[in-house]
Design a protein around this motif. Structure first.
Motif, PDB file in Angstrom:
ATOM      1  N   SER A 211       0.831  -1.204   0.000  1.00 39.33           N
ATOM      2  CA  SER A 211       0.000   0.000   0.000  1.00 39.33           C
ATOM      3  C   SER A 211       0.871   1.262   0.000  1.00 39.33           C
ATOM      4  CB  SER A 211      -0.894  -0.007   1.234  1.00 39.33           C
ATOM      5  OG  SER A 211      -0.057  -0.159   2.365  1.00 39.33           O
ATOM      6  N   ASP A 212       2.201   1.096   0.038  1.00 37.46           N
ATOM      7  CA  ASP A 212       3.061   2.275   0.162  1.00 37.46           C
ATOM      8  C   ASP A 212       4.113   2.332  -0.939  1.00 37.46           C
ATOM      9  OD1 ASP A 212       4.201   4.528   1.098  1.00 37.46           O
ATOM     10  OD2 ASP A 212       4.714   3.744   3.086  1.00 37.46           O
ATOM     11  N   PRO A 213       3.671   2.599  -2.195  1.00 40.22           N
ATOM     12  CA  PRO A 213       4.644   2.595  -3.284  1.00 40.22           C
ATOM     13  C   PRO A 213       5.670   3.721  -3.151  1.00 40.22           C
ATOM     14  CG  PRO A 213       2.485   3.311  -4.075  1.00 40.22           C
ATOM     15  CD  PRO A 213       2.290   2.881  -2.662  1.00 40.22           C
ATOM     16  N   GLY A 214       5.234   4.871  -2.578  1.00 45.74           N
ATOM     17  CA  GLY A 214       6.140   6.039  -2.522  1.00 45.74           C
ATOM     18  C   GLY A 214       7.413   5.720  -1.754  1.00 45.74           C
ATOM     19  N   MET A 215       7.249   5.150  -0.568  1.00 42.00           N
ATOM     20  CA  MET A 215       8.413   4.814   0.259  1.00 42.00           C
ATOM     21  C   MET A 215       9.313   3.827  -0.482  1.00 42.00           C
ATOM     22  SD  MET A 215       8.211   6.416   3.156  1.00 42.00           S
ATOM     23  CE  MET A 215       9.158   5.554   4.371  1.00 42.00           C
ATOM     24  N   PHE A 216       8.662   2.872  -1.208  1.00 43.02           N
ATOM     25  CA  PHE A 216       9.453   1.876  -1.918  1.00 43.02           C
ATOM     26  C   PHE A 216      10.279   2.534  -3.023  1.00 43.02           C
ATOM     27  CE2 PHE A 216      10.049  -1.000  -5.483  1.00 43.02           C
ATOM     28  CZ  PHE A 216      10.695  -2.067  -4.863  1.00 43.02           C
ATOM     29  N   TRP A 217       9.629   3.449  -3.788  1.00 45.28           N
ATOM     30  CA  TRP A 217      10.352   4.109  -4.887  1.00 45.28           C
ATOM     31  C   TRP A 217      11.576   4.828  -4.351  1.00 45.28           C
ATOM     32  CZ3 TRP A 217       7.955   6.478  -9.800  1.00 45.28           C
ATOM     33  CH2 TRP A 217       7.008   5.584 -10.364  1.00 45.28           C
ATOM     34  N   VAL A 218      11.375   5.574  -3.261  1.00 39.86           N
ATOM     35  CA  VAL A 218      12.494   6.340  -2.688  1.00 39.86           C
ATOM     36  C   VAL A 218      13.608   5.391  -2.250  1.00 39.86           C
ATOM     37  CG1 VAL A 218      13.163   7.803  -0.738  1.00 39.86           C
ATOM     38  CG2 VAL A 218      11.043   8.291  -1.986  1.00 39.86           C
ATOM     39  N   ALA A 219      13.196   4.275  -1.570  1.00 38.59           N
ATOM     40  CA  ALA A 219      14.207   3.334  -1.092  1.00 38.59           C
ATOM     41  C   ALA A 219      14.954   2.705  -2.263  1.00 38.59           C
ATOM     42  CB  ALA A 219      13.533   2.255  -0.249  1.00 38.59           C
ATOM     43  N   PHE A 220      14.211   2.354  -3.313  1.00 38.47           N
ATOM     44  CA  PHE A 220      14.842   1.665  -4.444  1.00 38.47           C
ATOM     45  C   PHE A 220      15.846   2.603  -5.137  1.00 38.47           C
ATOM     46  CE2 PHE A 220      15.259  -0.213  -8.639  1.00 38.47           C
ATOM     47  CZ  PHE A 220      15.223  -1.569  -8.381  1.00 38.47           C
ATOM     48  N   TYR A 221      15.374   3.809  -5.438  1.00 40.42           N
ATOM     49  CA  TYR A 221      16.282   4.733  -6.134  1.00 40.42           C
ATOM     50  C   TYR A 221      17.390   5.222  -5.211  1.00 40.42           C
ATOM     51  CZ  TYR A 221      13.683   4.605 -10.458  1.00 40.42           C
ATOM     52  OH  TYR A 221      13.119   4.175 -11.641  1.00 40.42           O
ATOM     53  N   GLY A 222      17.067   5.326  -3.896  1.00 43.70           N
ATOM     54  CA  GLY A 222      18.120   5.697  -2.944  1.00 43.70           C
ATOM     55  C   GLY A 222      19.243   4.670  -2.964  1.00 43.70           C
TER      56      GLY A 222
END
Length: 1597
Positions: free
Chosen positions: A431-442
């Protein structure tokens, strides 16, 4: 069918024969279906009159979930099932979606129709499958009234759905009652006599008479609710009319184990002739009333099994001695590939675009700087409303902050915890794609490698230990997560995060913005040009459930994004709606990576929103005018189900609807149906783009978005049979077994693809052959991270041509997809490698089987279409198992009907048999993170017996077709010549052995003194009056009674005087001794001898269980024609009590003499027999086959036996022995009552029943009295092993020391229980017990003691024999630990004066020592003969005075009835010769002859008991060639059904036998006699008379 409701079994014999003939004509094609029905109706017409007025069952509507299945057929249940088009109703569609009644990935109307047609074909020749019997309390799954409805009468040939079962108004009484009418009920509410309760009265007639009275059969069947009727049935079948002995009521079975009872199976008391063995009994169903429910079911099962199996006999392999499993001969008509060798297919070149970034991170840098306000990602809340939008500027700045924090701020100042190249787990909820995107690109910016995994929810998540394997193999030590997610993780009581099963220790880092540090002005992330270093790792589960990490390099990640951009024609600034999981696969590649490269706005729709509002993704497309949507078939289906709620939706903006699982063959119907509904909403046909992907090869192929108006791609309609042989054949002949597949477009840009054989070397396929797709491309995975071995076979495959030469240098990656290249280089996928089931050399696809199962109207049965299909390897082949979740409201009947129809459908469409079909309660199968079924975990649960099904159907008879050929016995003509010819000389020497000589007694005085035991006792009373012969201990170990020689003599005189005074008791009459184990029994025995009477010792009835134990006492009293009963005061009261009167007729007891308070009198004379051949006593015992036999023991035999034991055990008056045995028959009685008087040693008597209250009694006594020799029974040894096994330390502390014990002999009449004696020795080794001390004895009815391990002679030896040879009556020694080896221990040294020889029981010729044969014995202490009331002398002569047919025709032998063999060992005996050891294998009467081979029940039982931790005792027997296994369940009742497949598997694997019936019962139900032996025949009779009250009975098809 006309004959519904007629019980065929109740019809006259000639009518049944006519029907059988008709069936045969139909099955052989000599008559048409129509003609068959006509003739059949005519034959049955006279018997149908009563059933005509029954109303037909109501038809039910099949719920039609999809729009185009509104016409799905709604057949009525039951045989009148007309699934032709006439019975299809349109039904009003339900508002909203009907909660996914079927898993629509597999929905296909064509297929549904095909399945219904196939079932209709089967309809006429319905298998009358017997429904399993289930105890009603077991599953409170559904309301009690539809828990176990009755099933149809047994042998009617139609489907197992009875027209009477109209539902809940039937009371259990009705069920019981209907069983009287030949209809077999399916609930054990009718097992009336459970656990000795009082007898129920006749079941009342039901209020609503639903069972029409049947025409009365010639003799009315006995109701099994009346044991007296049952006894009558016994009397008619078994008892010689001249005998005149009415048997007692058959005891009600299942006593508590505490009260061990000897139960004769029936009243016939005579020596069984071994010739007639048991076959003659079986044909009469063993005297069980004809209408018994169990036997009707078994009859039904037999009828089902008589149907021909598919493979012809030529395919069966021979069971060679070495058992080489021959592969069945290939069928010459098998389709074979005929095309030319395939040429690799090339994708279009990857275009070079000037502004493509050098690395993916560079694209993010660019958009973050130049298009900061442009939206990157919109996340939705649970209701489907937008929650937040992440812009490219925010995504960039947060990712940089995270990268900086990861590299610089995790540890203390100077230490760097993370270095570039380290692996980091990403744990974020869906349910939290935003946090995942940041973590992945981070992570990408920090150059650490992200490993996205699912959020662990509990310690026991499906596959969680496998995820641990992934983290371990990738060397992950750090996990990134969000604050909310961290709070939700399971914690220990101290608040730390739980250590998940199999996971490495992880450090958790929260990545919410407030915890991140802003980098200093001069810090910039390092963004190198994409190279071959790993960029990220995507997890993948293999077929076995192992989770591996597929490493994707930076250049592969970039190239893949470029290829997808080119193939999908992505433009900058488009909007994409993503419903898939963004952590892996298409959801990650399109929705996270390619979208950022092209500055696309992604709207992420979480799975939870889809559950709550299935239309949310369609609404998002409409609101945002999205150009691309990324979905799976289930999303298409859910939207379709709910689209009525929506008025103004437009899908006109879509240019591409990517169907991620479009490669699944069953997706085509979902795509069609969706288009059908949504074309009206602006959806264009050419936008639907199925694609094929795999974690290793990434995107394999995708259909390019079409040009409006272009012709739509074609479909392939393939033949399922062709597919199963791996070839492509357009289906022409049978439209039922066709598979329609859609293409998945062309190969990806820049890729090269070919098709290779899925197994063996990667050989190129032919053009019309199905194979595995392999791809060469820069955009694919590079390896399984950390697993170099597995990597080579998958990522570095070089295809070879037909001659085996490699076709080039370039390596290909295996995609795991099976398919072919169609016309125009279109790719078609027909399945996945991991769903492949290879059965008998044919390939079947798990998805196809799921689709077929779902097409069998599962609406009433299967919960949300949740079905798992997998294969297990049993007996050299894969076997298919289907497990489905059952709806909470599904009735037993519906479920069973659904299961039997699935069997038929799969057989018809796929031509493959199912091994097992199981239904489990809803929501109990292990789930994958997105709610699918975790197949490998389900398979694991199935194999370890923890699936807990609520319904199960095993079909080993139908699908196990590679059984060894049954053995044909060669007729043997044996005569003296065959020794020369070599019939005999398979062994080098004739198998015989002998104990040492008894020797002569020099002193004539001794001969006289010891000729009769009475004289020996008198002599001892005179010469050594105060020598203590007996000490009796109580439970506390206190000596409660002792007897010196003179005391024993005086007590015997008192009893003799009492007997002589009574008129009516004459010399030579039989007197029953009814005493608990003790000294009274011994005194009464000698009292009888003094009075000239013949004693018969009988075990007293158990006061708590008179109904079961008294009939046996009564029977022995009647059979022995006793003139009088000697007993104690307490037992006298019991014999005359009201409770006894309820069980037997107490008015007809013979004279009862209470010996407790007799006056002190001496008899006028002490009787001396005229010669030693006179009978001394009768020994009565119930054999394991339930036969009550009494044998006559002469005075000569008594003294010879006592002398033999004295020599073997070196017994003399200064010795002490301890006896913990039942003193009622056999060697136990001899040791308890006779040996001390003869040899003068002191016997310490320990009644075995005292051990139940004081386990340490026996071992404590051995230690306290420093006993050297002790004798016990297996039951005593088992009690000590189970009860004291864990308490050796406590015993040691109490000073128990067993180092004094030189020999501990187990007295038995069976094969030595090696496992038990071994574990006993091992357990008590710590208490000083020598490993050499424990040994066994062996006796039989014809000779009470053949072997007894004494003080002299070598230790008993153990050999390992090959079980396969043993089944052929051959003995082949193998090494310890060899497969199929069976350890056997020598049964003790042969007693002095005893000779044994091994004989062929059929020809009566001696055998060589490598053969298994019957043990014959010759010795001075053989019994004289059976004591029978009929005087059947021929039987007697056969058993006691038999001669060999050749060899040594003079010697008289007695036949023991046991099979065994003799082996000469390397050891020497006392005379210096090599020692011949006798090995007992088992009782001849107990052996099972199956498939022409000889099986010993104990071997099968040993395997069964090992199959599952909840199986306690088990027993097997056969009935009409079916193997029945009864297993006691020690665990909870929900384990009951888990045992069925495990028991079937283990017997098939280890014994090559198919189990016919598996019966699960409570502990203590298997009857065990006083010697600890199972009474299998008794169990069989109780089972067939339906008296077991089983928890579950499964009838294997």
């Amino acid at each position: 069918m006309a004959e519904r409701g007629v019980d065929v079994s109740a019809l006259p014999q000639e009518v049944r024969e006519q029907l059988a003939e008709l069936d045969l004509e139909l099955s052989e094609g000599d008559i048409t279906q129509k003609g068959y029905e006509k003739k059949r109706a005519k034959v049955l017409a006279p018997y149908l009159t009563q059933t005509q007025n029954l109303a037909p069952p109501p038809a039910y509507d099949a719920q039609s979930p999809g729009p185009s299945s509104a016409s799905a057929s709604a057949p009525e249940p039951g045989p009148s099932n007309s699934s032709s088009s006439s019975s299809r109703h349109r039904r009003t569609r339900r508002p909203h979606r009907s909660s996914g009644t079927r898993d629509e990935r597999y929905r296909s109307d064509i297929h549904t129709e095909a399945v219904q047609a196939a079932l209709a074909k089967h309809k006429e020749e319905k298998m009358a499958l017997p429904m399993p019997t289930k105890r009603r309390s077991t599953y409170v799954q559904s309301p009690i009234d539809n828990c176990t409805p009755p099933d149809s009468s047994s042998s009617s040939d139609d489907e197992a759905v009875s027209s009477e079962s109209t539902g809940p108004q039937q009371s259990p009484d009705t069920w019981i009652n209907s069983s009287l009418h030949g209809s077999s009920t399916s609930s054990s509410a009718s097992s009336t006599l459970s656990h000795g309760e009082s007898r129920p009265t006749q079941a009342p007639q039901p209020q609503s008479q639903q069972v029409p009275p049947l025409p009365a059969p010639a003799h009315p069947p006995h109701s099994h609710s009346q044991p007296s009727a049952l006894a009558e049935a016994y009397a008619q079948t078994r008892i010689d009319p001249g005998g005149g002995v009415g048997p007692p009521d058959v005891p009600s079975q299942a006593q508590a184990r505490g009260s061990r009872v000897d139960l004769p199976a029936n009243a016939v008391v005579r020596g069984m002739s071994r010739g007639q063995s048991r076959s003659s009994m079986m044909e009469t169903a063993d005297g069980v009333p004809v209408s018994s429910r169990v036997s009707t079911k078994i009859q039904q099962l037999l009828n089902t099994l008589k149907r021909p199996k598919r493979p012809p006999l030529s395919e069966f392999f021979m069971d060679d001695q070495e058992e080489i499993v021959e592969v069945p001969q290939a069928d010459p008509n098998t389709p074979r590939p005929e095309g030319r060798q395939i040429i690799p297919v090339k994708g279009e070149p990857l275009g070079v675009v000037s502004n493509w970034p050098p690395a993916l991170q560079a694209a993010l840098t660019r958009w973050g700087a130049t298009q900061g306000k442009s939206p990157a990602l919109t996340a939705l809340d649970i209701t489907g409303k937008p929650l937040y939008t992440l812009t490219y500027g925010k995504l960039w700045s947060r990712s940089v902050k995270l990268a900086y924090t990861l590299l610089n701020k995790l540890g203390t100042k100077n230490e760097q915890i993370l270095k570039p190249g380290d692996r980091v787990a990403l744990v974020y909820p869906n349910s939290d794609p935003g946090m995942f995107w940041v973590a992945f690109y981070g992570c990408l910016l920090a150059e650490v490698i992200p490993v996205p995994i699912e959020v662990p929810l509990s310690r026991k998540d499906a596959g969680s230990s496998q995820v641990g394997f992934l983290l371990g193999s990738c060397g992950v030590g750090l996990a990134l997560t969000s604050e909310i997610c961290l709070k939700g993780l399971p914690k220990t009581p101290t608040g730390e995060i739980l250590q998940f099963k199999g996971w490495p220790r992880l450090k958790w880092v929260v990545t919410d913005s407030k915890y991140l540090t802003k980098p200093s002005k001069d810090w910039q992330p390092h963004i190198p040009t994409a190279n071959t270093d790993t960029a990220y790792i995507e997890y993948k589960a293999s077929k076995e459930g192992t989770v591996m990490g597929v490493a994707v390099s930076k250049v592969a990640m970039l190239t893949h994004c470029q290829a997808l951009t080119q193939a999908c024609n992505y433009c900058e600034g488009e909007t994409l709606v993503n419903v898939l999981d963004f952590k892996k696969d298409m959801g990650l590649w399109h929705g996270v990576l390619t979208s950022v490269m092209n500055r696309i706005h992604t709207i992420s729709v979480p799975y939870a929103v889809m559950k709550a509002c299935p239309l949310s993704w369609v609404q998002r497309v409409h609101i945002h005018k999205a150009r691309v949507a990324l979905v799976k078939c289930r999303d298409l289906h859910w939207a379709m189900m709910a689209h009525r709620d929506q008025r103004d939706t437009s899908l006109a903006s879509l240019r591409m609807l990517i169907v991620a699982d479009g490669a699944n063959p069953w997706s085509v119907s979902s795509c069609d149906a969706f288009l059908n509904v949504f074309q009206a909403y602006g959806l264009k046909p050419e936008v639907i783009c199925p694609c094929a992907t795999s974690p290793e090869a990434m995107t394999v192929a995708i259909r390019r978005p079409g040009v409006p108006g272009a012709p739509l791609p074609a479909r392939a309609i393939l033949s399922m049979t062709g597919l199963s042989h791996g070839v492509i054949r357009v289906n022409t002949e049978d439209k039922n077994s066709a598979l329609t597949v859609q293409d998945v477009g062309h190969v990806m840009p820049g890729a090269l693809m070919c098709i290779v054989k899925p197994d063996g070397p990667p050989m190129l396929c032919k053009t019309d052959e199905i194979g595995e797709i392999v791809v060469n491309s820069r955009a694919g995975g590079t390896m399984y991270y950390g697993l170099s071995g597995v990597t080579k076979n998958t990522f570095e495959v070089i295809p070879v041509n037909a001659s085996g030469a490699p076709i080039g240098e370039i390596p290909f990656v295996r995609s795991g997809l099976l398919g072919f290249v169609g016309p125009g280089s279109l790719i078609f996928v027909v399945g996945k490698n991991e769903g492949l089931l290879m059965v008998s050399g044919r390939r079947h696809n798990a998805d196809d089987l799921v689709a077929t199962a779902l097409a069998v109207e599962p609406v009433k049965t299967v919960y949300r279409g949740r079905i798992a299909v997998f294969s297990v390897t049993v007996f050299y082949d894969e076997r298919i198992v289907i497990v489905a979740e059952q709806r909470p409201d599904a009735s037993e009947e519906d479920s069973f009907q659904w299961m039997s129809r699935v069997l038929q459908a799969i057989d018809s469409i796929h031509q493959v048999g199912l091994y097992c079909l199981a239904l489990v309660p809803a929501n109990t199968l292990p789930k994958t993170p997105l709610g699918g079924i975790h197949i490998s975990d389900t398979k694991q649960l199935f194999l370890e017996g923890s699936l807990h099904p609520c319904n199960i159907l095993m079909c080993p008879h139908t699908c196990v077709t590679n059984m060894p050929k049954p053995r044909q016995k060669q007729p043997v003509g044996v005569g003296p010549a065959s020794i020369m010819v070599g019939n005999l000389v398979a062994g080098k020497r004739i198998a015989q052995a002998a104990g040492r000589d008894l020797g002569l007694i020099e002193d004539q005085d001794l001969v006289r003194k010891h000729q009769f035991l009475t004289e020996a006792l008198q002599w001892r009373a005179q010469t050594d009056p105060d020598h203590t012969l007996y000490v009796l201990l109580n439970a506390k170990g206190v000596a409660v009674c002792t007897a010196t020689c003179v005391q024993l003599h005086k007590r015997a005189e008192k009893i003799a005087a009492a007997l002589m005074e009574r008129s009516g008791i004459n010399i030579g009459e039989n007197v029953v001794l009814l005493y608990p184990p003790g000294i009274d029994l011994i005194a009464a025995f000698y009292g009888c001898l003094y009075a000239g009477c013949i004693p018969v010792t009988v075990r007293p009835p158990h006061p708590q269980n008179l109904s079961a134990t008294l009939p046996t006492v009564r029977m022995i009293i009647d059979v022995s024609k006793a003139a009088c009963i000697l007993t104690t005061q307490v037992l006298t009261k019991i014999l005359r009590s009201k409770e006894a009167a309820a069980t037997v007729n107490i008015k007809t007891w013979p004279i009862i003499i209470d010996t407790d308070d007799l006056p002190r009198k001496r008899p006028p004379t002490i009787y001396k027999p005229p010669n030693a051949e006179m009978i001394a006593y009768l020994d009565f015992s119930v054999s394991t086959t339930g036969m009550l036999t009494g044998v006559k023991i002469s005075h000569a035999a008594v003294s010879a036996l006592c002398r033999s034991i004295k020599l073997q055990c070196e017994l003399y008056s200064s010795r002490q022995i301890a006896i913990c045995l039942d003193p009622y028959c056999g060697l136990g009685f001899v040791l308890w009552c006779l040996a001390s008087v003869y040899s003068g040693h002191q016997s310490i008597l320990i009644p075995p029943m005292e051990l139940e209250s004081s386990l340490t009694l026996w071992l404590g006594t051995l230690s306290q009295y420093r006993i050297r020799d002790t004798f016990c029974s297996y039951s005593v040894m088992e009690l000590c092993t189970k009860g004291l096994g864990g308490q050796t330390e406590m015993l040691k502390a109490r000073g128990v020391n067993l180092s004094c014990v030189r020999s501990c002999v187990v007295i038995a009449e069976e094969r030595p229980r090696l496992a038990l004696t071994h574990s006993f020795s091992k357990l008590f080794k710590d208490l000083g017990l020598s490993m050499r001390a424990v040994s066994t004895a062996f006796g039989s009815r014809v000779n009470l003691a053949i072997c007894l391990q004494g003080t002299t002679g070598p230790d008993p030896s153990t050999v390992y024999v090959d079980m396969k040879s043993l089944r052929h009556d051959r003995v082949r020694l193998v090494e310890r630990g060899a497969p199929q080896s069976l350890p056997l221990m020598e049964s003790g040294t042969i007693l002095p004066g005893v000779r044994v020889i091994i004989v062929n029981p059929e020809t009566r010729g001696p055998l060589g020592d490598s053969h298994l044969g019957e043990i014959w014995v010759n010795s001075p202490h053989n019994a004289t003969g059976y004591y029978t009331i009929y005087g059947e002398e021929n039987l007697q002569a056969d058993h006691f005075n038999t001669k060999l047919s050749f060899g040594d025709p003079q010697t008289l032998w007695a036949r023991t009835g046991y099979l065994g063999f003799v082996k000469r060992t390397e050891l020497t005996d006392s005379s210096g010769d090599r020692h011949d050891a006798l090995f007992v294998v088992g009782s001849l009467d107990e052996t099972l002859e199956l498939r022409g081979l000889r099986y010993h029940p104990i071997d099968i039982e040993t395997s069964v008991s090992r199959a599952h931790r909840s199986i306690g005792e088990s027993a097997v027997f056969t009935w009409t060639n079916l193997l029945v296994v009864v297993a006691e369940l020690c665990g909870s009742e929900q384990d009951a059904l888990d045992l069925v497949p495990l028991v079937t598997n283990v017997v098939l694997e280890e014994h090559h036998l198919i189990v016919g019936v598996v019966v699960i019962v409570d502990p203590g139900v298997i009857p065990i006699n006083s010697r600890g032996e199972k009474q299998r025949m008794h169990l069989r009779d109780s089972f067939l008379a339906d008296q077991l009250d089983p928890i579950y009975v499964a009838y294997n098809m």
